[in-house]
Design an enzyme around this catalytic site. Sequence first.
Site, PDB file in Angstrom:
ATOM      1  N   GLY A 318      39.942  42.398  35.573  1.00 31.86           N
ATOM      2  CA  GLY A 318      39.323  41.231  34.689  1.00 31.86           C
ATOM      3  C   GLY A 318      40.424  40.715  33.666  1.00 31.86           C
ATOM      4  CB  SER A 319      40.024  38.903  30.501  1.00 35.55           C
ATOM      5  OG  SER A 319      39.488  37.835  30.961  1.00 35.55           O
TER       6      SER A 319
END
Length: 714
Positions: A318-319
Amino acid sequence: MKEQNNPHKNRRNMTRIMILLTGLMFLVFVFRFSSIMITKKVNGENLSEHVDNLYTRSSILPAKRGTIYDIGGNPIALDATSYSLIGVLTDKWSEDKETPAHIVDKEKTAEVLAKYIDLSESEIYKILSKDGVDQVEFGSAGMNLPYSTKVKIEEAGLTGIIFQETPTRLYPNGVFASHLVGYAAIDKELPASEQTLEGLMGIEQAYNDLLKGQDGKFIAQKDSQGYVIPGTERELEKPVDGKELYLTLDMRLQSYLETLMTKVYEEAAPESMVAMLVNPKTGSIMAATQRPTFNATTLEGIDQKWQNLLIEESIEPGSTFKILTIAAAINEGIFRPYDTYPSGSIEVEGGVIHDFNLVGWGEISYLEGFARSSNVVVVKLIEEMGFDVWESYMKAFGISQTTDSGLLNEATGNYNYDYPLEIANTAFGQGVTVTPFQLIQAFTAIANDGKMMKLQYVDKVVDPETEETTKMKPEEVGTPITKETAALVLEYLTHVVYEEYGTAQAYQIDNTKIGAKTGTAELVNPETGMYYTGYNEYLYSVVGFAPVEDPQYILYITLKLPKNNEQKNFADYLSDVFKPMMTRAISYASHDEEEKENVEVSVPKVTSMTKEEAITSLTEQGFTSVSVIGSGSQVVQQYPYEGTKALVNHKVLLMTEGAMTMPDVRGWSKGDVLKIAELTGARFEFEGEGYVVQQELAVGALIDTQQTIKIILE
């Protein structure tokens, strides 16, 4: 005719014949016997070899498996002995009625045993009432019993109860980086003479050849009673004990992390969690754990999760992956922090990519987009630098490549890079999988002036016989970015924490400025093969760098599919681990040794606690060196005593209800050794001055208060 029928003459003839035959037989016997005596052979068989084989006995001299310590010398794994309970039902081994070797009173036996093993009286009585068997065992309830339990059962005076000794591995801290440290056990399928401890998981498995040493043997001729026959040859091959491992783990930090993780795991009820604290300058892992986990001594909980999630499971990050994207863009000179772009969505060949709120925040700067965790901004950046260039950076950061951890079943992850939409997804950590080991190793470049460091969990290897030490050196495995780029990434990470629109505001800590990045990664439903669509069906994560001016720590935490989201959200749960853990780590780093020596606190009461609870309580008070005496699980005595004022760098001794066992006192002062005498009544004889370099009584051996233990100081 008359002469032939003369009986007297016939008898004389027969006598002569018998004497002649006897003489011939005697001559044959003498010849044969002389031949055997001279040649020592019969029918080509060497009688000497047969005699040697008949009387020669070989005994295995087992090597001691090496102890595993934390970086401060506190034991994490050491050899011990456990006992298995056996009940004799047959009377054929009993010599007389007055001294029976079998169970006579089954009701009394069941009543006594029920006090000490996890079976009821009725269950034990049922086992003792089996027909057609000579002896019985009591399943897992009667196995791995400590010495203290054995003694209590023996004191009850039961007949027909015997104990089988088994070499075992003791992990005195209970749940303590269990999947990373691993465990060692014996293979019970092998014959008893071949049963030795073998590493089956984690570091115990990876370093098994170093830890197990080499068994010795003693070959001699013995009589039927087992005594060595005087004057016969003997052959002695001494065992070579295994090497000792000192890990990079810090007991103070590891114990605290375990406590924090357990609390959040119980509250949030996630599918799994992972946490790692790493020194980016050296790559040393200072604390690491996961949930579910297990107790390495009892193996309680191991069936919940065999995988070491640090290296065996690859995840879409993810981020948090955007840190690497921004680093690549800065390094390529295309990240213009105050240029603006329209947030919300961006079209790429094959589809449209949205920001997480779908609509974005209007026209914002690239730096604000990073702080808000915009997907659009990182997609624009890799389009500008070129997909081939971005892939070269991922490879330079070690993505989809092994970290050569040395641990079993390490995953390497991968990424999809065939179509523009797939490539664009990698910019924000989707469609690319990594292990926590890989990700944190990549992040060391951010915190270490662009130099990426290999993650290490072993600090040094020590030969217990020669004291020869092999120190592991920090290993640089790449320089994917420049020092200047690394400094800018750290600066931009502070915007994620301290700007009003930053996504990591929840992770601010007192008195120290940090940089951090959060992640919310989509997860694939294993039943459908599609991404989950529920509101909280994500892998949540945070990574922090502190102090941001010159990071000494990287802390990474994940929370997968939390079920309890009513009272707290994912950020609350993650911060409940992140903030106190990072604060504790920084507080340790910020005090120099002189300040530590002058800190004096009151010793808390830890008797009646489990070992794990006691160690946690003491480390929370700031004590840096805690040693355990005994093989039990509950603390019955402590030194210094409750309420005593003591310096936090002074040694604290805990004694359990088990047998009194000798700790490893090498490196201790004379005063610290005398604390053992104060606590146990043991007697010591000291030779020399300074610190302990040798102890006469082996580590883990029983302490006999009637014997004097010699200690050599230098």
